[in-house]
Design a protein around this motif. Structure first.
Motif, PDB file in Angstrom:
ATOM      1  N   LEU A 131      40.642  51.287 -37.905  1.00  0.00           N
ATOM      2  CA  LEU A 131      40.479  50.647 -39.212  1.00  0.00           C
ATOM      3  C   LEU A 131      41.775  50.655 -40.012  1.00  0.00           C
ATOM      4  CD1 LEU A 131      36.993  52.085 -40.249  1.00  0.00           C
ATOM      5  CD2 LEU A 131      37.502  49.922 -39.117  1.00  0.00           C
ATOM      6  N   GLN A 132      42.607  51.674 -39.791  1.00  0.00           N
ATOM      7  CA  GLN A 132      43.890  51.754 -40.491  1.00  0.00           C
ATOM      8  C   GLN A 132      45.036  51.158 -39.675  1.00  0.00           C
ATOM      9  OE1 GLN A 132      44.242  52.591 -43.687  1.00  0.00           O
ATOM     10  NE2 GLN A 132      42.014  52.726 -43.674  1.00  0.00           N
ATOM     11  N   LYS A 133      44.686  50.481 -38.591  1.00  0.00           N
ATOM     12  CA  LYS A 133      45.657  49.731 -37.781  1.00  0.00           C
ATOM     13  C   LYS A 133      46.794  50.604 -37.275  1.00  0.00           C
ATOM     14  CE  LYS A 133      44.683  46.016 -41.020  1.00  0.00           C
ATOM     15  NZ  LYS A 133      45.252  45.138 -42.047  1.00  0.00           N
ATOM     16  N   SER A 134      46.461  51.813 -36.854  1.00  0.00           N
ATOM     17  CA  SER A 134      47.473  52.710 -36.298  1.00  0.00           C
ATOM     18  C   SER A 134      47.876  52.257 -34.900  1.00  0.00           C
ATOM     19  CB  SER A 134      46.908  54.141 -36.230  1.00  0.00           C
ATOM     20  OG  SER A 134      47.756  54.988 -35.489  1.00  0.00           O
ATOM     21  N   GLU A 135      49.084  52.611 -34.515  1.00  0.00           N
ATOM     22  CA  GLU A 135      49.545  52.310 -33.163  1.00  0.00           C
ATOM     23  C   GLU A 135      48.843  53.194 -32.137  1.00  0.00           C
ATOM     24  OE1 GLU A 135      53.744  52.698 -33.029  1.00  0.00           O
ATOM     25  OE2 GLU A 135      54.143  50.996 -34.347  1.00  0.00           O
ATOM     26  N   ASN A 160      35.362  44.248 -44.113  1.00  0.00           N
ATOM     27  CA  ASN A 160      34.505  45.153 -43.334  1.00  0.00           C
ATOM     28  C   ASN A 160      35.210  46.452 -42.974  1.00  0.00           C
ATOM     29  OD1 ASN A 160      32.357  43.415 -43.416  1.00  0.00           O
ATOM     30  ND2 ASN A 160      32.732  42.518 -41.401  1.00  0.00           N
ATOM     31  N   ASP A 161      36.493  46.362 -42.636  1.00  0.00           N
ATOM     32  CA  ASP A 161      37.242  47.558 -42.262  1.00  0.00           C
ATOM     33  C   ASP A 161      37.307  48.551 -43.414  1.00  0.00           C
ATOM     34  OD1 ASP A 161      37.617  46.337 -39.876  1.00  0.00           O
ATOM     35  OD2 ASP A 161      39.777  46.071 -40.045  1.00  0.00           O
ATOM     36  N   ALA A 162      37.594  48.040 -44.616  1.00  0.00           N
ATOM     37  CA  ALA A 162      37.701  48.905 -45.785  1.00  0.00           C
ATOM     38  C   ALA A 162      36.354  49.543 -46.123  1.00  0.00           C
ATOM     39  CB  ALA A 162      38.230  48.111 -46.976  1.00  0.00           C
ATOM     40  N   ILE A 163      35.282  48.781 -45.975  1.00  0.00           N
ATOM     41  CA  ILE A 163      33.946  49.306 -46.256  1.00  0.00           C
ATOM     42  C   ILE A 163      33.587  50.414 -45.272  1.00  0.00           C
ATOM     43  CG2 ILE A 163      31.485  48.750 -46.286  1.00  0.00           C
ATOM     44  CD1 ILE A 163      32.275  45.944 -47.278  1.00  0.00           C
ATOM     45  N   CYS A 164      33.832  50.171 -43.982  1.00  0.00           N
ATOM     46  CA  CYS A 164      33.544  51.193 -42.963  1.00  0.00           C
ATOM     47  C   CYS A 164      34.369  52.452 -43.202  1.00  0.00           C
ATOM     48  CB  CYS A 164      33.837  50.645 -41.569  1.00  0.00           C
ATOM     49  SG  CYS A 164      32.606  49.480 -40.960  1.00  0.00           S
ATOM     50  N   PHE A 165      35.634  52.271 -43.522  1.00  0.00           N
ATOM     51  CA  PHE A 165      36.498  53.430 -43.745  1.00  0.00           C
ATOM     52  C   PHE A 165      36.032  54.231 -44.952  1.00  0.00           C
ATOM     53  CE2 PHE A 165      40.284  55.581 -45.424  1.00  0.00           C
ATOM     54  CZ  PHE A 165      40.678  56.286 -44.294  1.00  0.00           C
TER      55      PHE A 165
END
Length: 284
Positions: free
Chosen positions: A117-121, A176-181
């Motif tokens: 969700l935080q787009k980490s590598e 959606n990503d922010a809500i899930c996080f």
């Protein structure tokens, strides 16, 4: 069965990326299960993840499909976020102007780990373990999905579903990503999630009021109490209630401990399927 399937997939060098109930077929009579749908799977390649729970002691991760993509500004960049001073949940100009991170985000909403969700590598084998934890916590709490990817719905007096007005306003400007996080953050608390983000060289910035509401310690006991409270408040059909009550009798501390290990927000600290099987199931 699911952990064994995940262990096998990782052992042959792949990450499934879409672990969810619909992709796991369990045959009750045969007491065995099958992991299916490898459409999003990726090969494990060299990266910054060191699997301390594996006997192979290798550095693993997933293939970066966009190596030429521009990264977000580093933590040293002197940009001060002004979102807390904005009303109606708008982002400030500084956040809107940041370069986009094009890291892989595939998977099913509600089952993707914090690092996705935080787009980490860093998106290796641990992302599959988090998804398995999402399945287990639904069993323990009777609440599915546990990390909904949209505003929570409620039932009106006629029994029809309707969107919660406060939640619809709160989530209006979030994807959606922010809500899930945000749901994951509410579960594990600020301290545990902040530490996990720090390990990924990401900063978690909240207002003082937000931090105060998320000061609980993330522990097995906290998870157990929360699941039992949610299960007691959840209403399910009579046809399923008896079977669940019978299943609930088999719940013990170890099962909550397994769920706690799977839902460890720390990418590097999350135990492997091999390690969990060794610790909890090898004697059986």
């Amino acid at each position: 069965c699911l952990l064994n399937a995940i262990k096998t997939v990782h052992k042959i060098g792949f990450v499934h990326r879409d672990i969810k109930p619909a992709n796991f077929i369990f045959l009750k009579e045969a007491r065995t299960g099958y992991l299916i749908d490898f459409g999003l799977s990726e090969p494990i390649v060299q990266s910054g993840y060191y699997d301390v729970n594996s006997n192979s002691k290798s550095k693993t991760g997933t293939k970066d499909k966009n190596k030429e993509s521009k990264a977000l500004p580093s933590a040293k960049t002197k940009l001060k976020c002004d979102c807390d001073n904005k009303s109606n949940y708008h982002l400030c100009q500084i956040c809107w102007s940041r370069q986009k991170n094009c890291q892989e985000r595939s998977g099913t909403p509600g089952y993707r780990s914090p690092e996705i969700l935080q787009k980490s590598e860093e998106q290796g084998p641990p992302i599959d373990l988090w998804a398995a934890g999402c399945i287990l916590i639904q069993i323990l709490s009777k609440k599915a999905p546990f990390f909904p990817a949209k505003a929570v719905e409620k039932k009106n007096k006629t029994g029809e579903k309707e969107e919660d007005e406060k939640d619809s306003i709160k989530y209006k400007y979030l994807d959606n990503d922010a809500i899930c996080f945000s749901h994951q953050l509410m579960l594990v608390g600020y301290q545990a999630m902040s530490q996990a983000m720090s390990e990924l060289k990401l900063n978690l910035t909240l207002s003082e009021n937000q931090i105060k509401s998320l000061t609980h310690d993330w522990s097995t006991n906290y998870l157990k109490n929360l699941c039992q409270k949610l299960a007691d408040n959840e209403t399910i059909s009579d046809s399923h209630n008896d079977s669940f009550d019978e299943l609930e009798k088999s719940f013990d501390v170890e099962l909550y401990q397994i769920c706690y290990d799977l839902l460890n927000p720390s990418y590097f600290g999350r135990k492997s399927a091999e390690k969990i099987i060794e610790e909890y199931f090898s004697s059986n």
